[in-house]
Design an enzyme around this catalytic site. Structure first.
Site, mmCIF file in Angstrom:
data_model
loop_
_atom_site.group_PDB
_atom_site.id
_atom_site.type_symbol
_atom_site.label_atom_id
_atom_site.label_comp_id
_atom_site.label_asym_id
_atom_site.label_seq_id
_atom_site.Cartn_x
_atom_site.Cartn_y
_atom_site.Cartn_z
ATOM 1 N N HIS A 128 0.815 -1.219 0.000
ATOM 2 C CA HIS A 128 0.000 0.000 0.000
ATOM 3 C C HIS A 128 0.847 1.267 0.000
ATOM 4 O O HIS A 128 0.339 2.348 -0.268
ATOM 5 C CB HIS A 128 -0.965 0.004 1.199
ATOM 6 C CG HIS A 128 -0.313 0.197 2.533
ATOM 7 N ND1 HIS A 128 -0.044 -0.850 3.400
ATOM 8 C CD2 HIS A 128 0.116 1.309 3.172
ATOM 9 C CE1 HIS A 128 0.516 -0.386 4.496
ATOM 10 N NE2 HIS A 128 0.625 0.928 4.385
ATOM 11 N N ASP A 158 0.049 -7.746 1.252
ATOM 12 C CA ASP A 158 0.358 -6.319 1.388
ATOM 13 C C ASP A 158 1.864 -6.097 1.473
ATOM 14 O O ASP A 158 2.348 -5.276 2.253
ATOM 15 C CB ASP A 158 -0.340 -5.720 2.614
ATOM 16 C CG ASP A 158 -0.281 -4.190 2.625
ATOM 17 O OD1 ASP A 158 -0.016 -3.600 1.552
ATOM 18 O OD2 ASP A 158 -0.453 -3.590 3.701
ATOM 19 N N SER A 235 4.966 2.364 7.902
ATOM 20 C CA SER A 235 4.594 1.208 7.084
ATOM 21 C C SER A 235 5.769 0.756 6.226
ATOM 22 O O SER A 235 6.382 1.554 5.519
ATOM 23 C CB SER A 235 3.408 1.560 6.192
ATOM 24 O OG SER A 235 2.250 1.757 6.946
#
Length: 488
Positions: A128, A158, A235
């Site tokens: 993402h 992901d 992230s």
């Protein structure tokens, strides 16, 4: 002496007494001047990771110094179409004046983190972070920047793998993977990343929980939960243990404010390693296929099966001719463990099996009829579709630009369809193609064209390539079947 004078005199004496006590008290003001002795901090080489509570000098600095060069900042640039008019998103105006609203390309940038997993310049990050990016760059902790190419994007986990485009002979510091299955709740961990774009940041915490599910809409939910502060921008960063090894890729947080509240989640290293290895070797990700649908064992189911506590993954349906059927599994069987590791629910089983190498075997503990036994299960991939099971439509037809694939049990299971589902499923649509203009979407299941049932990809190609005045299309989208008529 009057009573009033006596009272004032008494109060004055009390005030003087209290004031004198305060003057003599060590709480009042600064202590008398003393000789100041400058104490220099010990050099970094003298610091060590704490081994026991008796040690006086406690520091994570040796771990940070060893690991931080392997953690990078990721900058992803996207070109998005933004409406010029402020009324473009208004339902009323967009309904009647949609064609008059103009859009302009606008550049946006996303910030994230990544981890170097190969000395040749291979970086692991979250999908993402870089999804839809037209340009991706990474920056090392010493400030050097490099352009990178996207090698692998795996939306199922992901995760994504990047490779430095032109390393110019630079050797990158690669991190070492740990066995994330060896983690225990309470283990100390460090989170390293680039929160809010402020620069590389280190936070410490513990493993708060393991095997967390329901965090993200991914196919392999099995997250490590930690209270180490994780914020937007972290992230793709590293979660490391006290040996400086990668135990997870920081991925998500639970927050009502957008900032860290001590509930962060990381993808375990054992899953991340598989994606990283595919990126290093340049191959594709091939995962095992069990060939059965599962459900969680509830308290009522556990009671009916004579289980002391509810856990495991219960088989509800077996794919005809699939690996589970060939291994002897049946509906109603409960899988309790994989290679001795406990399975609490279907997500845990899917994760455990997905981390097993293709071509090897796994020991599955099965409960059937109140008795348990261990089944040696060959780990194999889903069968590849034959060439005639895929059809790409081109030419002068309304379906030009669409690619479909004939449904089979493995594909039907992956898409949440019955094993005996018929038709073809849309797997790709070219941008600005007639198929896109007609309104077809990815994962649409085309059941019939002009009152003719579609049983194969070749049948769809033969009918869709024709020129007709109108098309009657029956398709299934998001579980709902609809019929539409479009011009030819």
């Amino acid at each position: 002496m009057s009573l009033r004078t006596l009272v004032f005199s008494t109060v004055a004496l009390v005030v003087l007494a209290v004031g004198g006590a305060l003057v003599l008290s060590p709480w009042n003001g600064a202590p008398p001047p003393q000789a100041q002795v400058a104490i220099a901090p010990p050099p970094a080489a003298d610091r060590a990771v704490p081994q026991d509570q008796a040690q006086v000098q406690l520091s994570f600095a040796p771990i940070v110094q060893a690991v931080s060069p392997s953690v990078v900042n990721v900058y992803a640039t996207r070109i998005e179409q933004r409406a010029v008019s402020p009324f473009a998103n208004d339902p009323f105006f967009s309904r009647f004046f949609r064609e008059r609203f103009q859009t302009r390309p606008r550049e946006s940038r996303a910030l994230g983190s990544g981890v170097v997993v190969d000395a040749g310049g291979v970086i692991l990050t979250n999908s993402h972070v870089i999804s839809g990016a037209t340009d991706i760059r990474i920056a090392l902790n010493d400030g050097r920047e490099f352009a990178v190419d996207l090698v692998v994007e795996d939306q199922q986990t992901d995760l994504a793998v990047l490779r430095v485009r032109d390393a110019n002979g630079v050797t990158f510091p690669a991190i070492t993977f740990a066995d994330s299955d060896a983690l225990l709740v309470g283990d100390l961990v460090l989170a390293i990343g680039n929160p809010f774009g402020v620069g590389q940041t280190v936070t410490s915490g513990i493993v708060s929980a393991l095997a967390r599910t329901g965090v993200e809409a991914s196919d392999y939910e099995f997250f490590i939960q930690t209270d180490a502060a994780i914020n937007p921008g972290n992230s793709g960063g590293a979660l490391v243990d006290m040996s400086g090894r990668l135990v997870g890729i920081n991925t998500a947080i639970y927050s009502q404010s957008g900032g860290s509240v001590g509930i962060g989640f990381a993808i375990p290293a054992n899953m991340a390693r598989l994606v990283a290895e595919a990126g290093v070797s340049g191959g594709e990700i091939v995962r095992p296929w069990f060939g059965a649908k599962l459900q969680a064992v509830t308290a009522d189911i556990a009671s009916s099966l004579g289980m002391a506590a509810p856990h495991g993954a219960m088989i509800t349906e077996v794919a005809p001719g699939g690996p589970a059927e060939r291994a002897g599994f049946q509906s109603g069987d409960v899988i309790l463990s994989v290679d001795g590791q406990r399975v609490d629910d279907p997500s845990a089983f899917n994760f455990r099996l997905a981390t097993r190498p293709i071509g090897q075997t796994a020991e599955l503990e099965r409960l059937r009829g109140g008795a348990t036994e261990t089944i040696t299960f060959p780990v194999e991939a889903a069968p590849q579709p034959p060439a005639d099971a895929i059809a790409a439509i081109s030419g002068n037809t309304r379906f030009a630009g669409v690619t479909v694939r004939q449904l089979d049990p493995a594909l039907s299971e992956a898409k949440g369809l019955p094993y005996d589902a018929q038709g073809v499923i849309v797997t790709a649509i070219e941008p600005n193609s007639p198929a896109e203009a007609m309104g077809l979407r990815l994962d649409d299941v085309i059941l019939a064209l002009n009152d003719t049932d579609i049983s194969s990809a070749q049948a769809f190609q033969q009918i869709a390539s024709q020129r007709v005045r109108t098309w009657q299309i029956i398709l299934q989208r998001n579980g709902r079947v609809s019929r539409s008529i479009v011009s030819g």
